[in-house]
Design an enzyme around this catalytic site. Structure first.
Site, PDB file in Angstrom:
ATOM      1  N   GLN A   1       0.858  -1.342   0.114  1.00  0.00           N
ATOM      2  CA  GLN A   1       0.031   0.023   0.203  1.00  0.00           C
ATOM      3  C   GLN A   1       0.893   1.142   0.050  1.00  0.00           C
ATOM      4  O   GLN A   1       2.063   1.140  -0.017  1.00  0.00           O
ATOM      5  CB  GLN A   1      -1.088  -0.177   1.222  1.00  0.00           C
ATOM      6  CG  GLN A   1      -1.849  -1.071   1.049  1.00  0.00           C
ATOM      7  CD  GLN A   1      -2.958  -0.965   2.219  1.00  0.00           C
ATOM      8  OE1 GLN A   1      -2.596  -0.683   3.204  1.00  0.00           O
ATOM      9  NE2 GLN A   1      -4.141  -1.905   2.022  1.00  0.00           N
TER      10      GLN A   1
ATOM     11  N   SER B   1      -4.746  -8.627   4.633  1.00  0.00           N
ATOM     12  CA  SER B   1      -5.989  -7.858   4.494  1.00  0.00           C
ATOM     13  C   SER B   1      -6.859  -8.882   3.726  1.00  0.00           C
ATOM     14  O   SER B   1      -6.594  -9.621   3.241  1.00  0.00           O
ATOM     15  CB  SER B   1      -5.733  -6.704   3.239  1.00  0.00           C
ATOM     16  OG  SER B   1      -6.822  -6.346   2.690  1.00  0.00           O
ATOM     17  N   GLY B   2      -8.068  -8.971   4.498  1.00  0.00           N
ATOM     18  CA  GLY B   2      -9.270  -9.640   3.912  1.00  0.00           C
ATOM     19  C   GLY B   2      -9.561  -9.501   2.476  1.00  0.00           C
ATOM     20  O   GLY B   2      -9.659 -10.179   1.733  1.00  0.00           O
ATOM     21  N   SER B   3      -9.910  -8.341   2.192  1.00  0.00           N
ATOM     22  CA  SER B   3     -10.297  -8.099   0.871  1.00  0.00           C
ATOM     23  C   SER B   3      -9.088  -8.268  -0.171  1.00  0.00           C
ATOM     24  O   SER B   3      -9.333  -9.056  -1.340  1.00  0.00           O
ATOM     25  CB  SER B   3     -10.620  -6.552   0.457  1.00  0.00           C
ATOM     26  OG  SER B   3      -9.430  -5.683   0.726  1.00  0.00           O
TER      27      SER B   3
ATOM     28  N   ASP C   1     -11.639   2.623   2.956  1.00  0.00           N
ATOM     29  CA  ASP C   1     -11.794   1.270   2.094  1.00  0.00           C
ATOM     30  C   ASP C   1     -13.068   1.359   1.415  1.00  0.00           C
ATOM     31  O   ASP C   1     -14.009   1.796   1.975  1.00  0.00           O
ATOM     32  CB  ASP C   1     -11.671   0.507   3.240  1.00  0.00           C
ATOM     33  CG  ASP C   1     -11.452  -1.035   3.046  1.00  0.00           C
ATOM     34  OD1 ASP C   1     -11.616  -1.287   1.557  1.00  0.00           O
ATOM     35  OD2 ASP C   1     -10.881  -1.984   3.452  1.00  0.00           O
TER      36      ASP C   1
ATOM     37  N   CYS D   1     -13.851  -4.448   4.748  1.00  0.00           N
ATOM     38  CA  CYS D   1     -12.602  -4.798   5.519  1.00  0.00           C
ATOM     39  C   CYS D   1     -12.550  -6.012   6.266  1.00  0.00           C
ATOM     40  O   CYS D   1     -13.265  -6.271   7.296  1.00  0.00           O
ATOM     41  CB  CYS D   1     -12.740  -3.528   6.281  1.00  0.00           C
ATOM     42  SG  CYS D   1     -11.086  -3.506   7.133  1.00  0.00           S
ATOM     43  N   GLY D   2     -11.805  -6.985   5.455  1.00  0.00           N
ATOM     44  CA  GLY D   2     -11.979  -8.205   6.150  1.00  0.00           C
ATOM     45  C   GLY D   2     -11.199  -8.393   7.426  1.00  0.00           C
ATOM     46  O   GLY D   2     -11.632  -8.998   8.433  1.00  0.00           O
ATOM     47  N   THR D   3     -10.106  -7.791   7.532  1.00  0.00           N
ATOM     48  CA  THR D   3      -9.175  -7.898   8.847  1.00  0.00           C
ATOM     49  C   THR D   3      -9.737  -6.858   9.810  1.00  0.00           C
ATOM     50  O   THR D   3      -9.893  -7.131  11.220  1.00  0.00           O
ATOM     51  CB  THR D   3      -7.671  -7.435   8.794  1.00  0.00           C
ATOM     52  OG1 THR D   3      -7.540  -6.307   7.921  1.00  0.00           O
ATOM     53  CG2 THR D   3      -6.939  -8.471   7.867  1.00  0.00           C
TER      54      THR D   3
END
Length: 344
Positions: free
Chosen positions: A83, A91-93, A249, A253-255
């Site tokens: 990033q 990162s989940g996504s 985001d 946001c997965g995390t």
């Protein structure tokens, strides 16, 4: 046209959040583990990260995932999230983007109706179960690493909003989760700029007032993101994660959803077997499930499963040219926000 070297990427988004995947052309990254490779990018040589995440080759609202050969036995692939501020451990996504890219490009064999993909990440092994149909990856369920609360209702003193309460939790990276009404906003597209700037301001204040340290991974020692939280009438959690230098985001946001699941578990609001919908600022959804309990360094922890979907929308090839005047890229505050000078 002379192209001596290039970097090839698949263009992928997860619920609107761009997570491109480098599939060929990246230089080898030193390190015996994926964690060591991430640390090398952050501490020694960040030229690849800057090349693929800054203008003129990129824009502020995106991440880039570096595919790597796995270093962990039994893993199908490794990856690191790149990033604008640094390389991040999870990162989940982006994980959902990587699984989709691996399967739909044939780099990992797809079997229908379900394919298991094991990913080597800086924080550990992530096991993904992809539901597949007609050659497409139609959903991905990630079994995230154990997630835990550092502290609930941490007091932060702010010049703009007075005293703010935040929950500090680990969801793959550390989050400060803030109930959004404390900053007199709601999570809506019209407020995205204000939310982004508020989140970055709070992140700076948190760095001065709160210390974190993962009990097992010494280099994970900062609050990576501020996530604003709202609650919907149908029981869903509205999420808005803010990222340096000042954006939000696009995905749920997965995390961050994993960290919030740990908070809900610590408060006794969910138990193993329970789930919550996480809904993004633009209405995209992840399902966050508590599938087990464990401990991490003495912290009670929850085992989250995050389910979502990504889409490959194209491919690109970036030319590496020694005569290019911007090999390290650049960022301007007109689109990247007023905190652009804080980028490393």
């Amino acid at each position: 046209m002379n192209w001596n070297r290039s970097i090839k990427l698949l263009q992928v988004h997860c619920q609107g959040e761009i997570g491109k995947v480098i599939v060929d052309g990246a230089s080898e990254i030193p390190g015996a583990t994926i964690l060591e490779k991430m640390n090398h990018i952050n501490e020694v040589d960040d030229s690849l990260r800057r090349f693929v995440t800054f203008e003129p080759r990129a824009n502020v609202a995106m991440s880039v995932n570096l595919l790597l050969p796995p270093t962990r036995p039994g893993a199908d692939a490794g990856f690191i999230v790149l990033q604008a501020d640094r390389a991040h451990p999870m990162s989940g996504s982006n994980c959902i983007c990587v699984v989709t890219a691996l399967l739909e490009s044939g780099r990992v064999a797809m079997t229908e109706p379900d394919t298991m993909v094991r990913l080597d990440t800086p924080v550990g092994l992530i096991v993904a179960r992809a539901r597949c149909s007609n050659g497409r990856c139609v959903s991905v369920s990630l079994d995230n690493v154990p997630c835990f609360v550092e502290v609930l209702d941490q007091i932060i003193e702010t010049p703009r909003w007075g005293t703010i309460k935040t929950d500090i939790a680990f969801g793959g990276v550390y989050y400060a989760i803030v109930d959004v009404e404390q900053i007199q906003l709601d999570i809506a597209p019209r407020n995205a700029r204000e939310l982004a700037e508020a989140g970055i301001e709070l992140k700076s204040l948190l760095a001065e007032q709160v210390s974190v340290q993962h009990p097992e991974i010494s280099t994970i020692n900062e609050i990576a993101y501020v996530m604003f939280r709202g609650r919907e009438a149908d029981g869903a959690v509205r999420t808005c994660t803010t990222l340096k230098p000042g954006r939000v985001d696009r995905s749920p946001c997965g995390t961050g959803s994993s960290a919030n699941l740990a908070v809900l578990h610590a408060r006794g609001e969910i138990a193993v077997g329970d789930s919550r919908i996480s809904r993004s600022i633009i209405g995209g959804e992840f399902l966050a499930e508590a599938i087990g309990e464990t401990t991490v360094g003495g912290h009670p922890a929850v085992l989250p499963r995050i389910t979502g979907q990504a889409w490959i929308y194209g491919a690109e090839e970036l030319r590496v040219d020694e005569s290019d005047p911007f090999p390290s890229g650049f960022a301007l505050s007109d689109t990247w926000g007023p905190q652009v000078e804080e980028l490393k």
